[in-house]
Design an enzyme around this catalytic site. Sequence first.
Site, PDB file in Angstrom:
ATOM      1  N   GLU A   1      -0.526  -2.074   5.154  1.00  0.00           N
ATOM      2  CA  GLU A   1       0.315  -1.984   6.359  1.00  0.00           C
ATOM      3  C   GLU A   1       0.071  -0.669   7.075  1.00  0.00           C
ATOM      4  O   GLU A   1       0.213  -0.573   8.283  1.00  0.00           O
ATOM      5  CB  GLU A   1       1.798  -2.104   5.978  1.00  0.00           C
ATOM      6  CG  GLU A   1       2.738  -2.262   7.171  1.00  0.00           C
ATOM      7  CD  GLU A   1       2.984  -0.968   7.931  1.00  0.00           C
ATOM      8  OE1 GLU A   1       3.061  -1.004   9.167  1.00  0.00           O
ATOM      9  OE2 GLU A   1       3.079   0.093   7.300  1.00  0.00           O
TER      10      GLU A   1
ATOM     11  N   ASP B   1       0.807  -1.224   0.000  1.00  0.00           N
ATOM     12  CA  ASP B   1       0.000   0.000   0.000  1.00  0.00           C
ATOM     13  C   ASP B   1       0.840   1.274   0.000  1.00  0.00           C
ATOM     14  O   ASP B   1       1.999   1.292   0.377  1.00  0.00           O
ATOM     15  CB  ASP B   1      -0.976   0.013   1.190  1.00  0.00           C
ATOM     16  CG  ASP B   1      -0.283  -0.175   2.539  1.00  0.00           C
ATOM     17  OD1 ASP B   1       0.752  -0.872   2.595  1.00  0.00           O
ATOM     18  OD2 ASP B   1      -0.768   0.390   3.536  1.00  0.00           O
TER      19      ASP B   1
HETATM   20 ZN   LIG Z   1       4.996   3.730   6.554  1.00  0.00          ZN
HETATM   21 ZN   LIG Z   2       6.355   0.995   5.627  1.00  0.00          ZN
END
Ligand SMILES: [Zn+2]
Ligand SMILES: [Zn+2]
Length: 403
Positions: free
Chosen positions: A141, A83
């Site tokens: 994440e 991401d």
């Molecule tokens: Zn980050």
């Molecule tokens: Zn990262």
Amino acid sequence: MDLLRRIQDRSLALFPHFQQIRHHLHAHPELSFEEFQTAAFVAQELRSMGLTPQEGIGGTGVVALIEGKNPQKAVIGLRADMDALPILEANDVPYASQNLGVMHACGHDVHTTSLLGAARILTEFREFWTGTVKLVFQPAEEKAPGGASILIKEGVLDNPAPVRMVGQHVAPQIPVGKIGFREGMYMASTDEIYLTVRGKGGHGAAPDQLIDPVLIASHIIVALQQIISRNRRPANPSVLSFGRFIADGVTNVIPDEVTIEGTFRCLDEAWREEGLRRITHMAETMAQAMGGTCEVNIVKGYPYLKNEPNLTRRLRSAAEQYVGKDNIVDLDLWMGGEDFAYYSQVVDACFYRLGVRNEAKGIISGVHTPTFDIDEDALTVGPGLMAWMAIQELAFVAESSGA
Ligand SMILES: [Zn+2]
Ligand SMILES: [Zn+2]
């Protein structure tokens, strides 16, 4: 020629391809839980290696297996996050983000590229190594609750179950060509703290008729730091920081309410619980003592991340073989959070750093900034190194399970 040399040579030969992949990913960033094009691209690239990716895990996750010799002998998981962040890119480069306001400012494009590169190398050399590599391309994440916890719930650590998880992250403070390791505690748990302090606002000239939430909130901020300095065991690292303090009055008008937002970070679950309990109690009772109230809202984030020492030591020596001893650096504790921590709570895990800094080229910006970029020479190392470490660890696991 030995396998190490062959992998290094192949990795160098594939560098232009890795660079192309990274440019494509960097130009087409997607936010957490929205990595649809990225996942499709990853799956396509995996299919081009003859692999059979499983798509849609945890929404946009992609998982694939590469089998070497005796595939059931040992299974290791390699993870990359995919991401990007809601940041407007300021870099003037040909591969700059084409998705305005979204940017790969944490290097997850590099992690995805490295894992795709490692996959290609592992696939090409599959008759020379033992076991199974499980590739985990993970969504989100950067956004709670984090893709890792969702993938684990959806069974990414089962069938086949990896006995190790290994993850890589770029490090803009480490020069390109160098790799960082740390055994044991490495990154912090991250909990968000939201406080609403209520009193009774009014004319600033008549404090006796008010319950001043600004003063109460100020006392709370100071008092909460006493928990870190007085109640925490000094050897146990912990951070409490408040970045938002909103008292929306004016010079002579005291508001009814003050809102405060902060983050609490630690490396110990018992202290995490105790700290949160003390923070809540202190904020509530401090406000009460001064005639007001404080509503405490805690949003739990990622757990702490620990690198299993023996695994980390073995990966470190594999990395020494790959890049040379002089190019390995020790990492400090870092109070940042990372959802790779969820894997480290369940299986032996290691999260290491890939140096991407190059002062001579002016590549020095930190992650999560609009000017973050990497020295792409890191891609001459990242993919092959990950493949090599996986091969070495699989050999170790297979040997220790008996031939
Ligand atoms: Zn980050
Ligand atoms: Zn990262």
